[in-house]
Design a protein around this motif. Sequence first.
Motif, PDB file in Angstrom:
ATOM      1  N   LYS A  59       1.010   5.417   1.274  1.00 63.00           N
ATOM      2  CA  LYS A  59       0.434   6.485   2.080  1.00 63.00           C
ATOM      3  C   LYS A  59       1.249   7.755   1.854  1.00 63.00           C
ATOM      4  CE  LYS A  59      -2.643   7.759   5.191  1.00 63.00           C
ATOM      5  NZ  LYS A  59      -4.092   7.647   4.959  1.00 63.00           N
ATOM      6  N   GLU A  73       2.195  11.492   2.930  1.00 57.89           N
ATOM      7  CA  GLU A  73       2.169  12.286   4.149  1.00 57.89           C
ATOM      8  C   GLU A  73       2.846  13.640   3.905  1.00 57.89           C
ATOM      9  OE1 GLU A  73       1.368  12.948   8.314  1.00 57.89           O
ATOM     10  OE2 GLU A  73       0.537  11.745   6.687  1.00 57.89           O
ATOM     11  N   GLN A 127       0.844  -1.188   0.000  1.00 55.07           N
ATOM     12  CA  GLN A 127       0.000   0.000   0.000  1.00 55.07           C
ATOM     13  C   GLN A 127       0.887   1.248   0.000  1.00 55.07           C
ATOM     14  OE1 GLN A 127      -3.130  -0.493   3.189  1.00 55.07           O
ATOM     15  NE2 GLN A 127      -2.081  -2.448   3.440  1.00 55.07           N
ATOM     16  N   ILE A 162      -2.160   2.059  10.747  1.00 59.53           N
ATOM     17  CA  ILE A 162      -1.517   3.072   9.891  1.00 59.53           C
ATOM     18  C   ILE A 162      -1.462   4.411  10.620  1.00 59.53           C
ATOM     19  CG2 ILE A 162      -1.697   4.356   7.728  1.00 59.53           C
ATOM     20  CD1 ILE A 162      -2.972   1.879   6.487  1.00 59.53           C
ATOM     21  N   ASP A 163      -2.591   4.814  11.178  1.00 54.94           N
ATOM     22  CA  ASP A 163      -2.646   6.096  11.877  1.00 54.94           C
ATOM     23  C   ASP A 163      -1.972   6.046  13.250  1.00 54.94           C
ATOM     24  OD1 ASP A 163      -4.045   7.354   9.806  1.00 54.94           O
ATOM     25  OD2 ASP A 163      -5.963   6.594  10.560  1.00 54.94           O
TER      26      ASP A 163
END
Length: 271
Positions: free
Chosen positions: A75, A77, A73, A116-117
């Motif tokens: 992400k 940021e 995946q 993830i968070d």
Amino acid sequence: MEKLPKIALPIVVIAIIIIVVLSKSAVTIGSGEAGVLYKTFGGGVVTDEPPLEEGFHIVAPWNKVFVYEVRQQEKLEKMNVLSSNGLDIKLEASVWFQPKYNQLGKLHQEKSEQYIDRVLLPAIRSAARSVVGRYTPEQLYSSKRDAIQQEIFEETQKIVDDQYIQLNEVLVRDVTLPPTIKDAIERKLKQEQESLEYEFRLVTAQKEAEKVIIEAQGKADANRILSASLTDKILQDKGIEATVKLSESPNSKVIVIGSGDSGMPIILGNQ
């Protein structure tokens, strides 16, 4: 209308119950996913067995299955970090990751579906702040982008490696400096480039001058050697040889009217 047999009603009820149970027991794991089994009456999250693979599964209706995406995946940021001299830098980084497949149960049990968070993003922020704080804005803008990217990856990996997360790559997509700092750096880089170009021209001109001097010195040395090797006798012989060749030319008409100071014939006239 005939009445249904007394046994028909219980059969219908049982069939409905079976359908409901099957619907709650049937679990389909999609492509690129895996399931974590939670046993309500059997110890909770299953961590000592591999996760449920892709495909159709039947589980007890009182148990639950939590589905995770296990393929890579991404992400993105965006964060604000400080350089070594305290200037505010905007950094945009992309992290490629996936949960560790065989430790999916542990991940769910300790970090939950919000891993993830709760884990990954705080780790990438912490690593980015630590790494960027070692560099000046000029280094961030120009020469150290690849080094910073690798260091952020290594720092993040140290944090998440024992958190059941597999970190594959960290890409620094953009580094935004304050406009005044950016303009100052660009002016400095331009001046440095112009200085390098000027030095290159000076070196080139110097080499050309040295080449001309060497060639001139070589010619002077050759002339000096030639002059030292020539005698009156050699010059006279060369003159006679040239006169003979000239007299043999079909386009020349030779008239000898005496001799010069060196004893050489004087030749006049042509066609």
